[in-house]
Scaffold this motif. Structure first.
Motif, PDB file in Angstrom:
ATOM      1  N   ALA A 189      93.968 -69.744  58.843  1.00 52.63           N
ATOM      2  CA  ALA A 189      92.811 -68.638  58.803  1.00 52.63           C
ATOM      3  C   ALA A 189      91.344 -69.320  58.597  1.00 52.63           C
ATOM      4  CB  ALA A 189      92.985 -67.566  57.780  1.00 52.63           C
ATOM      5  N   ILE A 207      91.987 -67.163  68.599  1.00 49.74           N
ATOM      6  CA  ILE A 207      91.683 -65.667  68.111  1.00 49.74           C
ATOM      7  C   ILE A 207      93.020 -65.078  67.654  1.00 49.74           C
ATOM      8  CG2 ILE A 207      90.768 -63.464  68.471  1.00 49.74           C
ATOM      9  CD1 ILE A 207      88.477 -64.696  69.888  1.00 49.74           C
ATOM     10  N   ILE A 208      93.858 -65.249  68.764  1.00 50.01           N
ATOM     11  CA  ILE A 208      95.299 -64.542  68.403  1.00 50.01           C
ATOM     12  C   ILE A 208      96.108 -65.108  67.275  1.00 50.01           C
ATOM     13  CG2 ILE A 208      97.628 -64.156  69.709  1.00 50.01           C
ATOM     14  CD1 ILE A 208      96.149 -64.078  72.267  1.00 50.01           C
ATOM     15  N   PHE A 247      94.709 -66.683  64.724  1.00 52.12           N
ATOM     16  CA  PHE A 247      94.128 -66.439  63.698  1.00 52.12           C
ATOM     17  C   PHE A 247      94.254 -64.841  63.156  1.00 52.12           C
ATOM     18  CE2 PHE A 247      90.277 -63.905  61.809  1.00 52.12           C
ATOM     19  CZ  PHE A 247      90.240 -64.315  60.702  1.00 52.12           C
ATOM     20  N   GLN A 248      94.726 -63.855  63.984  1.00 49.29           N
ATOM     21  CA  GLN A 248      94.971 -62.579  63.915  1.00 49.29           C
ATOM     22  C   GLN A 248      96.480 -62.493  63.162  1.00 49.29           C
ATOM     23  OE1 GLN A 248      94.120 -60.425  67.291  1.00 49.29           O
ATOM     24  NE2 GLN A 248      92.055 -59.818  66.436  1.00 49.29           N
ATOM     25  N   ARG A 249      97.184 -63.275  64.049  1.00 46.21           N
ATOM     26  CA  ARG A 249      98.550 -63.308  63.599  1.00 46.21           C
ATOM     27  C   ARG A 249      98.743 -63.771  62.194  1.00 46.21           C
ATOM     28  NH1 ARG A 249     102.955 -68.068  65.539  1.00 46.21           N
ATOM     29  NH2 ARG A 249     104.696 -67.415  64.329  1.00 46.21           N
ATOM     30  N   TYR A 250      97.945 -65.149  61.604  1.00 45.20           N
ATOM     31  CA  TYR A 250      98.182 -65.316  60.324  1.00 45.20           C
ATOM     32  C   TYR A 250      97.384 -64.767  59.461  1.00 45.20           C
ATOM     33  CZ  TYR A 250     100.765 -69.587  61.600  1.00 45.20           C
ATOM     34  OH  TYR A 250     101.494 -70.507  61.962  1.00 45.20           O
ATOM     35  N   GLN A 251      96.368 -64.004  59.809  1.00 46.75           N
ATOM     36  CA  GLN A 251      95.692 -62.919  58.837  1.00 46.75           C
ATOM     37  C   GLN A 251      96.562 -61.748  58.515  1.00 46.75           C
ATOM     38  OE1 GLN A 251      92.222 -60.927  60.743  1.00 46.75           O
ATOM     39  NE2 GLN A 251      91.189 -61.028  58.737  1.00 46.75           N
ATOM     40  N   VAL A 252      97.442 -61.420  59.481  1.00 47.23           N
ATOM     41  CA  VAL A 252      98.448 -60.176  59.038  1.00 47.23           C
ATOM     42  C   VAL A 252      99.426 -60.714  58.185  1.00 47.23           C
ATOM     43  CG1 VAL A 252     100.075 -58.952  60.311  1.00 47.23           C
ATOM     44  CG2 VAL A 252      97.820 -59.064  61.307  1.00 47.23           C
TER      45      VAL A 252
END
Length: 313
Positions: free
Chosen positions: A237, A296-297, A299-304
């Motif tokens: 992230a 971006i994808i 980042f969103q995956r690991y943020q979730v």
């Protein structure tokens, strides 16, 4: 007669219209993204398929009436082909990727120990240390970059201090170099690396390290086998938060970097304002966005993953 409050009245009206509270809450950020991301992106995408002309605006319209009878759609894909024909754009993309990658690694090497130290500090010290990390955001971004100019120039603070101490005899050229550019980028984006890492490290279960010590594991080995793998979502992230904006950075390379520091942000500026070639500049912007889709994808995956991990713990 019972009088309904405005909140209950509006909630009942939304339910009768088929909207739930959750859908309304989700619709607000969706509308925000629609207005301030999707609409501007569609405008830029439309311009990227236009052709340059000496007019205001400096590009041809997408739809045009032919002989006043029928509407004709004109799309020019030559702008995207031009990006592959001219080596300048490929070099700018590769240079931007290199600068962003090196800056991300430097931020990780500096930010991880800082985040680890804050997470392991006493609870009454954590807020103070986090405040020191966030404090630079209280001043203007341009002022902070100009401050580095005063520090790094030939008659700046650093050279004057080194010469006064007798360490050097003549000023060291630091400004308008790649070194100054990396210093500016790392300094500006370091908090974006520290904060996600701290958020992850602060949630770790310390009993795991105690169990590893009881089993005879040395502290460094326990760090490599326990702390580092558990902090992977925070590392990803933080790296994405640094890497994504660093690719399109324009101000820092322009003010601190040398004349040979080729960045895609500088190319965009030149195409828009110097050459006034809006279609090619829009094609470069769209290509840059497509290049950033994968980070971006990720980042969103690991943020979730980070959020779901925090809920489980």
């Amino acid at each position: 007669m019972t009088q309904l409050s405005p909140y209950r009245w509006s909630s009942g009206l939304l339910r009768r219209a088929g909207f739930s509270g959750r859908s309304v809450v989700v619709a607000v950020p969706g509308l925000w993204l629609l207005l301030f991301f999707l609409v501007p992106f569609l405008i830029v995408l439309k311009i990227s398929f236009a052709d340059t002309q000496l007019a205001v605006p400096p590009y041809t319209p997408m739809f045009e009436w032919v002989e006043g009878q029928y509407l004709q759609l004109r799309l020019h894909a030559s702008n995207y082909a031009y990006l592959f024909q001219d080596s300048l754009y490929l070099q700018a993309f590769l240079s931007s990727l290199k600068v962003a990658a090196v800056s991300t690694v430097l931020c990780l090497l500096i930010g991880y120990p800082m985040a680890y130290g804050i997470a392991r500090a006493a609870p009454n010290w954590r807020n103070i240390l986090l405040l020191l990390v966030i404090l630079p955001f209280w001043t203007s971004f341009l002022l902070r970059v100009y401050a580095w100019i005063g520090l790094l120039r030939n008659n700046g603070v650093i050279n004057n201090a080194l010469m006064a101490l007798g360490i050097i005899d003549e000023p060291i050229v630091m400004l308008q170099t790649d070194f100054a550019m990396y210093v500016g980028i790392v300094y500006s984006y370091l908090p974006f690396m520290i904060l996600p890492l701290y958020s992850n490290l602060e949630k770790h279960d310390h009993t795991l390290l105690e169990a590893a010590a009881d089993l005879g594991s040395r502290p460094f080995k326990a760090f490599l086998q326990i702390t580092l793998p558990l902090s992977k979502p925070g590392v990803i992230a933080g790296s994405m938060l640094v890497f994504i904006p660093a690719i399109g950075e324009f101000v820092i390379p322009r003010l601190l970097g040398g004349s040979n520091s080729l960045m895609i942000g500088r190319v965009l500026w030149d195409e828009f304002f110097s050459n006034r070639d809006w279609p090619v500049a829009s094609a470069v912007a769209v290509a840059l966005l497509l290049l950033l889709v994968i980070p971006i994808i990720v980042f969103q995956r690991y943020q979730v993953q980070e959020m779901s991990g925090g809920e489980r713990r």
